[in-house]
Design a protein around this motif. Structure first.
Motif, PDB file in Angstrom:
ATOM      1  N   GLU A  57      62.245  26.943  40.424  1.00  0.00           N
ATOM      2  CA  GLU A  57      62.827  27.807  39.378  1.00  0.00           C
ATOM      3  C   GLU A  57      64.016  28.602  39.908  1.00  0.00           C
ATOM      4  O   GLU A  57      64.890  29.003  39.146  1.00  0.00           O
ATOM      5  CB  GLU A  57      61.768  28.780  38.845  1.00  0.00           C
ATOM      6  CG  GLU A  57      60.696  28.127  38.029  1.00  0.00           C
ATOM      7  CD  GLU A  57      61.209  27.621  36.693  1.00  0.00           C
ATOM      8  OE1 GLU A  57      61.955  28.358  36.013  1.00  0.00           O
ATOM      9  OE2 GLU A  57      60.875  26.483  36.336  1.00  0.00           O
ATOM     10  N   PHE A  58      64.056  28.856  41.206  1.00  0.00           N
ATOM     11  CA  PHE A  58      65.125  29.668  41.794  1.00  0.00           C
ATOM     12  C   PHE A  58      66.435  28.899  41.976  1.00  0.00           C
ATOM     13  O   PHE A  58      67.503  29.500  42.052  1.00  0.00           O
ATOM     14  CB  PHE A  58      64.695  30.219  43.160  1.00  0.00           C
ATOM     15  CG  PHE A  58      63.534  31.172  43.111  1.00  0.00           C
ATOM     16  CD1 PHE A  58      63.440  32.153  42.141  1.00  0.00           C
ATOM     17  CD2 PHE A  58      62.527  31.089  44.059  1.00  0.00           C
ATOM     18  CE1 PHE A  58      62.377  33.033  42.108  1.00  0.00           C
ATOM     19  CE2 PHE A  58      61.457  31.966  44.039  1.00  0.00           C
ATOM     20  CZ  PHE A  58      61.377  32.942  43.063  1.00  0.00           C
ATOM     21  N   ASN A  59      66.354  27.580  42.069  1.00  0.00           N
ATOM     22  CA  ASN A  59      67.539  26.782  42.410  1.00  0.00           C
ATOM     23  C   ASN A  59      68.726  27.026  41.494  1.00  0.00           C
ATOM     24  O   ASN A  59      69.870  27.046  41.943  1.00  0.00           O
ATOM     25  CB  ASN A  59      67.188  25.295  42.448  1.00  0.00           C
ATOM     26  CG  ASN A  59      66.301  24.969  43.624  1.00  0.00           C
ATOM     27  OD1 ASN A  59      66.337  25.631  44.658  1.00  0.00           O
ATOM     28  ND2 ASN A  59      65.481  23.957  43.472  1.00  0.00           N
ATOM     29  N   LYS A  60      68.493  27.246  40.223  1.00  0.00           N
ATOM     30  CA  LYS A  60      69.593  27.427  39.273  1.00  0.00           C
ATOM     31  C   LYS A  60      70.326  28.757  39.458  1.00  0.00           C
ATOM     32  O   LYS A  60      71.407  28.948  38.907  1.00  0.00           O
ATOM     33  CB  LYS A  60      69.091  27.280  37.837  1.00  0.00           C
ATOM     34  CG  LYS A  60      67.995  28.246  37.454  1.00  0.00           C
ATOM     35  CD  LYS A  60      67.410  27.898  36.094  1.00  0.00           C
ATOM     36  CE  LYS A  60      66.142  28.705  35.838  1.00  0.00           C
ATOM     37  NZ  LYS A  60      65.371  28.164  34.740  1.00  0.00           N
ATOM     38  N   PHE A  61      69.781  29.662  40.230  1.00  0.00           N
ATOM     39  CA  PHE A  61      70.411  30.970  40.430  1.00  0.00           C
ATOM     40  C   PHE A  61      71.267  31.042  41.691  1.00  0.00           C
ATOM     41  O   PHE A  61      71.983  32.012  41.905  1.00  0.00           O
ATOM     42  CB  PHE A  61      69.342  32.070  40.456  1.00  0.00           C
ATOM     43  CG  PHE A  61      68.475  32.076  39.228  1.00  0.00           C
ATOM     44  CD1 PHE A  61      69.024  32.367  37.984  1.00  0.00           C
ATOM     45  CD2 PHE A  61      67.132  31.772  39.300  1.00  0.00           C
ATOM     46  CE1 PHE A  61      68.238  32.357  36.842  1.00  0.00           C
ATOM     47  CE2 PHE A  61      66.338  31.759  38.164  1.00  0.00           C
ATOM     48  CZ  PHE A  61      66.898  32.051  36.931  1.00  0.00           C
ATOM     49  N   PHE A  62      71.193  30.036  42.530  1.00  0.00           N
ATOM     50  CA  PHE A  62      71.986  30.024  43.759  1.00  0.00           C
ATOM     51  C   PHE A  62      73.453  29.759  43.448  1.00  0.00           C
ATOM     52  O   PHE A  62      73.769  29.074  42.473  1.00  0.00           O
ATOM     53  CB  PHE A  62      71.476  28.938  44.723  1.00  0.00           C
ATOM     54  CG  PHE A  62      70.273  29.351  45.506  1.00  0.00           C
ATOM     55  CD1 PHE A  62      70.401  29.950  46.744  1.00  0.00           C
ATOM     56  CD2 PHE A  62      68.997  29.143  45.006  1.00  0.00           C
ATOM     57  CE1 PHE A  62      69.291  30.330  47.475  1.00  0.00           C
ATOM     58  CE2 PHE A  62      67.873  29.517  45.716  1.00  0.00           C
ATOM     59  CZ  PHE A  62      68.021  30.121  46.961  1.00  0.00           C
ATOM     60  N   PRO A  63      74.351  30.282  44.286  1.00  0.00           N
ATOM     61  CA  PRO A  63      75.778  29.980  44.106  1.00  0.00           C
ATOM     62  C   PRO A  63      76.049  28.495  44.306  1.00  0.00           C
ATOM     63  O   PRO A  63      75.305  27.807  45.013  1.00  0.00           O
ATOM     64  CB  PRO A  63      76.468  30.795  45.201  1.00  0.00           C
ATOM     65  CG  PRO A  63      75.446  31.677  45.798  1.00  0.00           C
ATOM     66  CD  PRO A  63      74.097  31.159  45.421  1.00  0.00           C
ATOM     67  N   LYS A  64      77.098  28.032  43.692  1.00  0.00           N
ATOM     68  CA  LYS A  64      77.530  26.638  43.867  1.00  0.00           C
ATOM     69  C   LYS A  64      78.477  26.573  45.068  1.00  0.00           C
ATOM     70  O   LYS A  64      78.972  27.590  45.543  1.00  0.00           O
ATOM     71  CB  LYS A  64      78.259  26.145  42.607  1.00  0.00           C
ATOM     72  CG  LYS A  64      77.444  26.299  41.328  1.00  0.00           C
ATOM     73  CD  LYS A  64      76.220  25.420  41.335  1.00  0.00           C
ATOM     74  CE  LYS A  64      75.438  25.582  40.043  1.00  0.00           C
ATOM     75  NZ  LYS A  64      74.025  25.646  40.228  1.00  0.00           N
ATOM     76  N   LEU A  95      71.029  31.305  52.504  1.00  0.00           N
ATOM     77  CA  LEU A  95      70.791  32.065  51.280  1.00  0.00           C
ATOM     78  C   LEU A  95      69.333  31.860  50.886  1.00  0.00           C
ATOM     79  O   LEU A  95      68.827  30.743  50.984  1.00  0.00           O
ATOM     80  CB  LEU A  95      71.682  31.559  50.148  1.00  0.00           C
ATOM     81  CG  LEU A  95      73.160  31.318  50.448  1.00  0.00           C
ATOM     82  CD1 LEU A  95      73.841  30.659  49.243  1.00  0.00           C
ATOM     83  CD2 LEU A  95      73.843  32.616  50.799  1.00  0.00           C
ATOM     84  N   SER A  96      68.669  32.909  50.431  1.00  0.00           N
ATOM     85  CA  SER A  96      67.280  32.722  50.012  1.00  0.00           C
ATOM     86  C   SER A  96      66.915  33.651  48.867  1.00  0.00           C
ATOM     87  O   SER A  96      67.501  34.719  48.690  1.00  0.00           O
ATOM     88  CB  SER A  96      66.316  32.947  51.185  1.00  0.00           C
ATOM     89  OG  SER A  96      66.344  34.293  51.607  1.00  0.00           O
ATOM     90  N   ILE A  97      65.945  33.196  48.091  1.00  0.00           N
ATOM     91  CA  ILE A  97      65.326  34.005  47.044  1.00  0.00           C
ATOM     92  C   ILE A  97      63.832  33.902  47.267  1.00  0.00           C
ATOM     93  O   ILE A  97      63.298  32.806  47.435  1.00  0.00           O
ATOM     94  CB  ILE A  97      65.666  33.494  45.628  1.00  0.00           C
ATOM     95  CG1 ILE A  97      67.169  33.495  45.377  1.00  0.00           C
ATOM     96  CG2 ILE A  97      64.947  34.355  44.571  1.00  0.00           C
ATOM     97  CD1 ILE A  97      67.580  32.878  44.029  1.00  0.00           C
ATOM     98  N   SER A  98      63.153  35.054  47.271  1.00  0.00           N
ATOM     99  CA  SER A  98      61.700  35.032  47.428  1.00  0.00           C
ATOM    100  C   SER A  98      61.055  35.961  46.408  1.00  0.00           C
ATOM    101  O   SER A  98      61.610  36.983  46.029  1.00  0.00           O
ATOM    102  CB  SER A  98      61.293  35.429  48.851  1.00  0.00           C
ATOM    103  OG  SER A  98      61.785  36.701  49.175  1.00  0.00           O
ATOM    104  N   ASP A  99      59.886  35.572  45.976  1.00  0.00           N
ATOM    105  CA  ASP A  99      59.097  36.344  45.028  1.00  0.00           C
ATOM    106  C   ASP A  99      58.224  37.287  45.845  1.00  0.00           C
ATOM    107  O   ASP A  99      57.344  36.834  46.580  1.00  0.00           O
ATOM    108  CB  ASP A  99      58.245  35.390  44.189  1.00  0.00           C
ATOM    109  CG  ASP A  99      57.499  36.095  43.072  1.00  0.00           C
ATOM    110  OD1 ASP A  99      57.299  37.322  43.152  1.00  0.00           O
ATOM    111  OD2 ASP A  99      57.109  35.400  42.117  1.00  0.00           O
TER     112      ASP A  99
END
Length: 170
Positions: A57-64, A95-99
């Motif tokens: 679900e996080f992949n779409k929020f990463f920069p291109k 770059l990372s996103i974590s819940d």
């Protein structure tokens, strides 16, 4: 003296008994057995919260990818996703996103933050990592892997995430 005929009969019997006795002997406990028992017993805390967001679900929020930089997905699991930033074939940042629902202490460090990036509380984590907390739940971090990737670069790359979209994720 035992005749050769008896040796042929007794040898397989003794070998069978030896195998039977050694196979039934209790195995010495492994040094990991206690840890396994503690982490898998009833009531043990799960490593990842049940309601943690799937990493996909996080992949779409990463920069291109940007001119001169290539963004490459690196890891994805429940509650976490990571992409690498490559420049000239060299990894310069991660770059990372974590819940943080799985690790509430990760969100706690942002409570007293006076610094903000794109309107979100921000902290420096050592000399190589900058992070923000979105919607009191999602930690967005940029970590330098090369000295050429400066703290200012980390702030700029945090701003490239789709933070508004991430804030609406629930």
């Amino acid at each position: 003296m035992i005749s050769p005929r008896w040796r042929r009969i007794l040898a397989p019997i003794f070998l069978s008994l030896l195998l039977l006795v050694s196979a039934c002997a209790p195995e010495a406990p492994s040094r990991y057995d206690q840890v396994q028992q503690e982490t898998s017993r009833r009531g043990a805390e799960p490593a990842v919260a049940k309601d943690a967001t799937q990493g996909s679900e996080f992949n779409k929020f990463f920069p291109k990818s940007a001119p001169g930089y290539q963004i490459v997905p690196a890891q994805e699991k429940k509650g976490f996703a990571e992409h690498k930033v490559n420049k000239g074939g060299k990894n310069v940042a991660v770059l990372s996103i974590s819940d943080t629902s799985s690790v509430p202490s990760a969100a706690a460090k942002y409570q007293n933050s006076t610094k903000k990036i794109s309107g979100y509380p921000a902290v420096e984590q050592g000399s190589q990592t900058t992070g923000i907390l979105v919607n009191d739940r999602y930690q967005v971090k940029v970590s330098s892997r090369d000295p050429s990737f400066t703290p200012q670069d980390r702030v700029a790359w945090i701003a490239k995430f789709n933070l508004n979209g991430l804030e609406r994720l629930n």
